[in-house]
Design a protein around this motif. Structure first.
Motif, mmCIF file in Angstrom:
data_model
loop_
_atom_site.group_PDB
_atom_site.id
_atom_site.type_symbol
_atom_site.label_atom_id
_atom_site.label_comp_id
_atom_site.label_asym_id
_atom_site.label_seq_id
_atom_site.Cartn_x
_atom_site.Cartn_y
_atom_site.Cartn_z
ATOM 1 N N ILE A 252 1.064 -1.309 -0.010
ATOM 2 C CA ILE A 252 -0.044 0.016 0.083
ATOM 3 C C ILE A 252 0.873 1.183 0.069
ATOM 4 C CG2 ILE A 252 -1.589 1.401 1.451
ATOM 5 C CD1 ILE A 252 -2.824 -1.189 2.317
ATOM 6 N N ARG A 253 2.019 1.115 0.789
ATOM 7 C CA ARG A 253 2.958 2.130 0.791
ATOM 8 C C ARG A 253 3.557 2.882 -0.565
ATOM 9 N NH1 ARG A 253 5.183 6.557 2.670
ATOM 10 N NH2 ARG A 253 7.516 6.671 2.943
ATOM 11 N N LYS A 254 3.841 1.568 -1.202
ATOM 12 C CA LYS A 254 4.277 2.009 -2.730
ATOM 13 C C LYS A 254 3.168 2.493 -3.663
ATOM 14 C CE LYS A 254 7.418 -1.753 -3.347
ATOM 15 N NZ LYS A 254 7.406 -3.469 -3.495
ATOM 16 N N TRP A 255 2.096 2.315 -3.188
ATOM 17 C CA TRP A 255 0.865 2.924 -4.167
ATOM 18 C C TRP A 255 0.736 4.451 -3.656
ATOM 19 C CZ3 TRP A 255 -2.696 -1.921 -2.718
ATOM 20 C CH2 TRP A 255 -2.100 -2.789 -3.562
ATOM 21 N N THR A 256 0.792 4.543 -2.263
ATOM 22 C CA THR A 256 0.287 5.934 -1.860
ATOM 23 C C THR A 256 1.435 6.918 -1.859
ATOM 24 O OG1 THR A 256 1.169 5.321 0.444
ATOM 25 C CG2 THR A 256 -1.124 5.046 0.363
ATOM 26 N N ILE A 257 2.702 6.196 -2.235
ATOM 27 C CA ILE A 257 4.039 7.080 -2.667
ATOM 28 C C ILE A 257 3.613 7.718 -4.196
ATOM 29 C CG2 ILE A 257 6.319 7.393 -3.264
ATOM 30 C CD1 ILE A 257 6.940 5.766 -0.549
ATOM 31 N N ALA A 258 3.196 6.916 -4.875
ATOM 32 C CA ALA A 258 2.994 7.010 -6.476
ATOM 33 C C ALA A 258 1.805 8.062 -6.485
ATOM 34 C CB ALA A 258 2.739 5.899 -7.263
ATOM 35 N N ILE A 259 0.763 7.930 -5.629
ATOM 36 C CA ILE A 259 -0.374 8.796 -5.721
ATOM 37 C C ILE A 259 0.242 10.067 -5.071
ATOM 38 C CG2 ILE A 259 -2.910 9.186 -4.731
ATOM 39 C CD1 ILE A 259 -2.891 5.923 -4.688
ATOM 40 N N GLY A 260 0.689 10.235 -4.004
ATOM 41 C CA GLY A 260 1.297 11.522 -3.697
ATOM 42 C C GLY A 260 2.000 12.354 -4.517
ATOM 43 N N ASN A 261 2.902 11.639 -5.355
ATOM 44 C CA ASN A 261 3.846 12.306 -6.318
ATOM 45 C C ASN A 261 2.928 12.830 -7.476
ATOM 46 O OD1 ASN A 261 5.929 11.445 -5.220
ATOM 47 N ND2 ASN A 261 6.584 9.591 -6.395
ATOM 48 N N GLY A 262 1.965 12.135 -7.698
ATOM 49 C CA GLY A 262 1.020 12.855 -8.902
ATOM 50 C C GLY A 262 0.272 14.303 -8.372
ATOM 51 N N PHE A 263 0.274 14.374 -7.088
ATOM 52 C CA PHE A 263 -0.282 15.492 -6.791
ATOM 53 C C PHE A 263 0.620 16.941 -6.645
ATOM 54 C CE2 PHE A 263 -3.272 12.515 -4.433
ATOM 55 C CZ PHE A 263 -4.221 12.693 -5.518
ATOM 56 N N ASP A 264 1.796 16.509 -6.934
ATOM 57 C CA ASP A 264 2.720 17.503 -7.076
ATOM 58 C C ASP A 264 2.561 18.433 -8.163
ATOM 59 O OD1 ASP A 264 4.606 18.930 -5.953
ATOM 60 O OD2 ASP A 264 6.273 17.403 -5.676
ATOM 61 N N THR A 265 1.261 19.164 -8.170
ATOM 62 C CA THR A 265 1.005 19.853 -9.450
ATOM 63 C C THR A 265 1.888 20.553 -10.249
ATOM 64 O OG1 THR A 265 -0.564 20.398 -7.777
ATOM 65 C CG2 THR A 265 -1.149 20.933 -10.044
ATOM 66 N N VAL B 292 4.583 17.808 -12.076
ATOM 67 C CA VAL B 292 4.416 16.382 -12.524
ATOM 68 C C VAL B 292 4.605 16.402 -14.342
ATOM 69 C CG1 VAL B 292 2.332 15.729 -11.321
ATOM 70 C CG2 VAL B 292 1.832 17.111 -13.013
ATOM 71 N N ASN B 293 4.730 15.146 -14.369
ATOM 72 C CA ASN B 293 4.900 15.014 -15.968
ATOM 73 C C ASN B 293 4.168 13.630 -16.103
ATOM 74 O OD1 ASN B 293 6.403 12.439 -15.305
ATOM 75 N ND2 ASN B 293 8.276 13.811 -15.298
ATOM 76 N N GLU B 294 4.144 13.426 -17.623
ATOM 77 C CA GLU B 294 3.282 12.224 -18.041
ATOM 78 C C GLU B 294 3.544 11.024 -17.267
ATOM 79 O OE1 GLU B 294 0.869 11.519 -20.125
ATOM 80 O OE2 GLU B 294 0.370 13.388 -20.292
ATOM 81 N N GLU B 295 4.833 10.589 -16.947
ATOM 82 C CA GLU B 295 5.128 9.126 -16.447
ATOM 83 C C GLU B 295 4.713 9.328 -15.060
ATOM 84 O OE1 GLU B 295 9.508 8.807 -16.312
ATOM 85 O OE2 GLU B 295 9.246 6.701 -15.086
ATOM 86 N N ILE B 296 4.942 10.371 -14.222
ATOM 87 C CA ILE B 296 4.384 10.351 -12.808
ATOM 88 C C ILE B 296 3.038 10.086 -12.720
ATOM 89 C CG2 ILE B 296 4.193 12.059 -10.924
ATOM 90 C CD1 ILE B 296 6.771 12.976 -11.434
ATOM 91 N N ILE B 297 2.319 10.929 -13.936
ATOM 92 C CA ILE B 297 0.634 10.621 -13.886
ATOM 93 C C ILE B 297 0.324 9.278 -14.206
ATOM 94 C CG2 ILE B 297 -1.334 11.380 -15.276
ATOM 95 C CD1 ILE B 297 -0.680 13.571 -13.349
ATOM 96 N N GLN B 298 1.050 8.802 -15.196
ATOM 97 C CA GLN B 298 0.827 7.265 -15.527
ATOM 98 C C GLN B 298 0.792 6.468 -14.396
ATOM 99 O OE1 GLN B 298 -0.371 5.967 -18.196
ATOM 100 N NE2 GLN B 298 -0.581 7.475 -19.440
ATOM 101 N N LYS B 299 1.950 6.668 -13.473
ATOM 102 C CA LYS B 299 2.226 5.796 -12.252
ATOM 103 C C LYS B 299 1.309 6.045 -11.341
ATOM 104 C CE LYS B 299 7.143 5.142 -12.701
ATOM 105 N NZ LYS B 299 8.261 5.456 -12.480
ATOM 106 N N GLN B 300 0.643 7.102 -11.123
ATOM 107 C CA GLN B 300 -0.347 7.512 -10.079
ATOM 108 C C GLN B 300 -1.625 6.954 -10.685
ATOM 109 O OE1 GLN B 300 -2.658 11.453 -10.276
ATOM 110 N NE2 GLN B 300 -2.412 11.566 -8.101
ATOM 111 N N GLN B 301 -1.921 6.965 -11.889
ATOM 112 C CA GLN B 301 -3.132 6.346 -12.011
ATOM 113 C C GLN B 301 -2.943 4.846 -11.765
ATOM 114 O OE1 GLN B 301 -5.427 8.265 -13.418
ATOM 115 N NE2 GLN B 301 -3.956 10.008 -13.280
ATOM 116 N N GLN B 302 -2.143 4.170 -12.308
ATOM 117 C CA GLN B 302 -2.163 2.799 -11.949
ATOM 118 C C GLN B 302 -2.052 2.547 -10.536
ATOM 119 O OE1 GLN B 302 1.728 1.969 -13.288
ATOM 120 N NE2 GLN B 302 1.254 0.360 -14.840
ATOM 121 N N ALA B 303 -1.288 3.478 -9.675
ATOM 122 C CA ALA B 303 -1.516 2.983 -8.338
ATOM 123 C C ALA B 303 -3.033 3.362 -7.574
ATOM 124 C CB ALA B 303 -0.209 3.912 -7.547
ATOM 125 N N LEU B 304 -3.529 4.369 -8.257
ATOM 126 C CA LEU B 304 -4.937 4.729 -7.935
ATOM 127 C C LEU B 304 -6.053 3.629 -8.074
ATOM 128 C CD1 LEU B 304 -5.557 8.352 -8.686
ATOM 129 C CD2 LEU B 304 -5.949 7.117 -6.519
#
Ligand code: HEM
Length: 373
Positions: A135-148, A151-163
């Motif tokens: 869960i921690r791995k996912w929450t880190i990826a989700i948190g990174n995607g909020f760094d408005t 963010v770049n495409e890759e971070i957003i992709q990872k965030q979507q996946q983790a969500l």
């Protein structure tokens, strides 16, 4: 769906053309956070259409809807509830301190700060501790995607996946309801959903948001506090001799290195005048909490870290109806963590005087903090 769920800047956001208002003076920040008639947190104003369950939590609602969702979990963050949890928190802290002694090289972020809020929020929510590492791995990826701003495409992709993974995980957990315990947020929300007090998306949104809000910021508070105290050895020593000053020191850590550097985004629903700045309906705004907490018109000598500071009306937990529901819990976790670690290792020393901050415009927290015990 493979389709990205949100990409910033979104074409339907006025801010993609016009920018986002960032207010930085204390007085303006407080006025905005307290304003609820002409400034909204409601997602419907901001994202037209494709929202996902993750966003259906209390911080993204206004008025009655916000109050309804907040009320459903309020009891789990009350002073009474947290007081009853203190023994559990003491045990969690003690266990991690004892296992730290076995290591030669200590990184206080990964070996200590990260462990505590994680264990505690898992037990409040009713999530098996053994599932927390993934869960921690996912929450880190989700948190990174909020760094408005970064963010770049890759971070957003990872965030979507983790969500999607997090939501799938929670759906299964909710289905196996019998495995959850009565006295948990999860169980309580499942019952509330059966009684019609919230829908399925809101249930998922509330649990996932509490999971994320409940640990990243608290990890940062504990890590920032240890860094600030160890890099000001005279103030560390003051706490070794006067542990009763720890709560006051925590307030100064919250002010000086605010774990949440800004508020969530809001949107103006009417024209508003903030100290001569005219914000029009549809424009987005955010509050720079970190800046407000160093406003020289409010705080004497604002860029000095001083645990003996007497007047400290910081807004590290926000203010107004959306002020942090977990603030009491965060303060108790930090107090117990500091009490135990200072008493156990009064001679602890930094290995390096150069802090490694996480690269984030939202979270203010350390990547690592290496010490000798
Ligand atoms: C709201 C900071 C710990 C859950 C907020 C807000 C801030 C904040 C600044 C207001 C956001 C806004 O108005 O846009 C912090 C800090 C923490 C911390 C600095 C630790 C040091 C926690 C914990 C929890 C939590 C432990 C609980 C699990 C929430 C929730 C909200 C919130 C649910 C939304 C409240 C609402 O909309 O009514 N937090 N938080 N936070 N926080 Fe925290």
């Amino acid at each position: 769906s493979k389709k990205p769920l949100w990409v910033l800047p979104r074409p339907d956001m006025r801010s993609s053309n016009d920018g986002i208002w960032v207010f930085s003076r204390y007085e303006d920040c407080v006025a905005i956070l307290k304003q609820s008639t002409s400034i909204s947190n409601d997602l419907n104003y901001r994202f037209k259409g494709d929202t996902i369950p993750f966003y259906m939590h209390m911080l993204n609602h206004d008025g009655k809807e916000h109050a309804r969702l907040r009320r459903l979990v309020n009891q789990f963050f009350s002073t009474q509830y947290i007081t009853n949890l203190e023994t559990h928190i003491y045990n969690v802290v003690e266990n991690h301190i004892e296992s730290m002694i076995k290591n030669k090289d200590i990184n206080l972020i990964t070996d200590f700060a990260e462990k505590i809020p994680f264990d505690v929020i898992a037990s409040i929510l009713g999530i098996p501790l053994s599932d927390m590492p993934r869960i921690r791995k996912w929450t880190i990826a989700i948190g990174n995607g909020f760094d408005t701003f970064t963010v770049n495409e890759e971070i957003i992709q990872k965030q979507q996946q983790a969500l999607l993974l997090l939501l799938d995980y929670l759906r299964v957990l909710i289905k196996n309801e019998e495995e959850t315990e009565n006295q948990t947020v999860l169980y309580s929300l499942i019952q509330a959903q059966k009684e019609g007090h919230l829908n399925n998306d809101e249930l998922l949104g509330m649990v996932s948001f509490l999971l994320i809000a409940g640990h990243e910021t608290t990890i940062a508070l504990i890590g920032n506090g240890l860094w600030l105290l160890l890099s000001h050895p005279e103030q560390w020593q003051l706490l070794v001799e006067n542990p009763g000053m720890i709560p006051q020191a925590i307030e100064e850590v919250l002010r000086f290195e605010s774990p949440a550097q800004r508020s969530s985004f809001r949107i103006a629903t009417k024209t508003i005048d903030i100290n001569g700045n005219i914000v029009k309906p549809g424009e987005q705004l955010t509050v720079a909490i970190a800046s407000a907490n160093r406003d020289e018109t409010i705080f004497t000598d604002p860029h000095s870290f001083d645990i003996q500071r007497e007047v400290n009306p910081h807004i590290a937990f926000g203010i107004g109806v959306h002020s942090c529901i977990g603030q009491h819990l965060a303060r108790v976790e930090a107090r117990i963590a500091f009490e135990k670690i200072i008493a156990r290792f009064p001679h602890m020393k930094l290995k390096s005087n150069i802090p490694q901050w996480r690269s984030s415009t939202f979270f203010r927290g350390l990547e690592s903090l290496c010490v000798t015990l």
